[in-house]
Design a protein around this motif. Structure first.
Motif, PDB file in Angstrom:
ATOM      1  N   VAL A   1     -10.344   5.513  -0.668  1.00 11.57           N
ATOM      2  CA  VAL A   1      -8.996   4.887  -0.877  1.00 11.57           C
ATOM      3  C   VAL A   1      -7.976   5.007   0.247  1.00 11.57           C
ATOM      4  O   VAL A   1      -7.327   3.906   0.529  1.00 11.57           O
ATOM      5  N   ILE A   2      -7.578   6.217   0.409  1.00 11.99           N
ATOM      6  CA  ILE A   2      -6.377   6.488   1.348  1.00 11.99           C
ATOM      7  C   ILE A   2      -6.730   5.877   2.629  1.00 11.99           C
ATOM      8  O   ILE A   2      -5.864   5.204   3.069  1.00 11.99           O
ATOM      9  N   PRO A   3      -7.501   6.476   3.377  1.00 15.24           N
ATOM     10  CA  PRO A   3      -7.821   5.898   4.860  1.00 15.24           C
ATOM     11  C   PRO A   3      -7.619   4.272   4.857  1.00 15.24           C
ATOM     12  O   PRO A   3      -7.104   3.603   5.926  1.00 15.24           O
ATOM     13  N   PRO A   4      -8.504   3.297   4.262  1.00 25.34           N
ATOM     14  CA  PRO A   4      -8.558   1.892   4.343  1.00 25.34           C
ATOM     15  C   PRO A   4      -7.164   1.423   3.985  1.00 25.34           C
ATOM     16  O   PRO A   4      -6.672   0.277   4.703  1.00 25.34           O
ATOM     17  N   MET A   5      -6.421   1.850   3.098  1.00 23.30           N
ATOM     18  CA  MET A   5      -5.163   1.439   3.006  1.00 23.30           C
ATOM     19  C   MET A   5      -4.091   1.741   3.884  1.00 23.30           C
ATOM     20  O   MET A   5      -3.263   0.815   4.362  1.00 23.30           O
ATOM     21  N   LEU A   6      -4.193   2.978   4.456  1.00 17.78           N
ATOM     22  CA  LEU A   6      -3.237   3.426   5.360  1.00 17.78           C
ATOM     23  C   LEU A   6      -3.607   2.343   6.623  1.00 17.78           C
ATOM     24  O   LEU A   6      -2.537   2.152   7.366  1.00 17.78           O
TER      25      LEU A   6
END
Length: 305
Positions: free
Chosen positions: A237-242
């Motif tokens: 969730v967090i890494p791809p979005m950022l």
């Protein structure tokens, strides 16, 4: 582009890379934990929990985007879905191979093996474009290979890593290389949230097959709330979005340099939380790999190659 936007991009990519860097340590800690049944959590349980909760989170994000932007959000076509799910199988393979690898080798070695995407990417590019890589790419590959020998401490025969972990780590790197190439070339005209969703669904198919084939004990469903949420957040969730938000602001060259933070963060996390021994020769190898990434990408930015 203003310096403020570039700085914002560096911050976003850096946070994304840092999140990825923490992931393997959490996986190793999950393996050491036990469920309500008293059995240790298995790779099948860990990977399944991450993908199921990750898909649920991405579904919510897609629903929010649709509600917020209405008709402005372009829907993926049937062809887009098919291609993205097919490409997403490499995402599933990366998780399977990487999570199996860290059962046999330290996290500090596993992340170094995953960084072999540097030379694998150059090799794949050479095959696809049918031309030899530039001198700076060849130089960077040589430095990465030397750094890998040092970072994995292969020069010390007495502490040679488990060959199963080495093979699985290299397979994870090969899968991740495929993911990076396909993710930047398939259905780029639709939202990153949709692309992430369908790639995760494609990966989930292989994860389900892997779980059914390898899970020989009753499934510990408490993995979902004990470790699943944490693994989904830091892995899917967090890494791809950022990174999807940060790379357009930094550009590929600077973004690649900043994303190499994943390597020292992963090793540092393993050192402090797992108490893994990291020798000075290994730190030297890690610095060589990061240096090769920096030199290669700075040169690209300067020459436009």
């Amino acid at each position: 582009m203003t310096n403020k936007n570039i700085l914002k991009g560096v911050f976003l990519v850096g946070l994304g890379a840092t999140s990825y860097g923490m992931l393997a340590t959490f996986v190793k800690m999950a393996y050491d934990d036990t469920g309500m049944s008293g059995n240790h959590f298995t790779p099948a349980e860990v990977i399944t929990a991450q993908f199921v909760l990750g898909i649920a989170a991405i579904l919510l994000i897609n629903a929010f985007q649709k509600k917020k932007n209405g008709a402005a959000v372009k829907k993926a076509s049937a062809t887009n879905v098919k291609h993205l799910m097919l490409a997403g199988t490499s995402t599933g393979l990366t998780s399977i191979f990487y999570y199996l690898a860290v059962r046999y080798i330290p996290v500090s070695i596993g992340i170094v093996l995953l960084m072999q995407t540097v030379w694998m990417g150059v090799l794949l590019e050479m095959i696809l474009e049918k031309k030899l890589p530039s001198k700076i790419k060849i130089f960077a590959v040589i430095i990465v290979l030397i750094g890998t020998v040092l970072a994995t401490n292969l020069i010390d025969a007495q502490s040679f890593p488990d060959w199963r972990g080495l093979v699985l780590g290299l397979l994870a790197a090969a899968s991740f290389t495929t993911t990076m190439f396909t993710a930047n070339r398939i259905a780029t005209d639709i939202s990153s949230a949709q692309r992430s969703l369908y790639m995760l669904l494609g990966g989930a198919v292989l994860v389900l097959i892997f779980a059914l084939a390898t899970q020989h004990t009753p499934f510990n469903f408490d993995i979902f709330f004990k470790w699943g949420i944490l693994l989904a957040l830091f892995g899917t969730v967090i890494p791809p979005m950022l990174m999807n938000a940060g790379f357009p602001l930094t550009g590929i060259g600077l973004g690649s340099i900043v994303s190499s933070l994943e390597l020292p963060v992963s090793v540092t996390m393993a050192y402090f939380l797992l108490h893994e021994e990291v020798l000075m020769v290994q730190w030297a190898g890690i610095l060589m790999i990061i240096g090769a990434i920096v030199v290669m990408n700075v040169k690209f930015k300067r020459t436009g190659n």
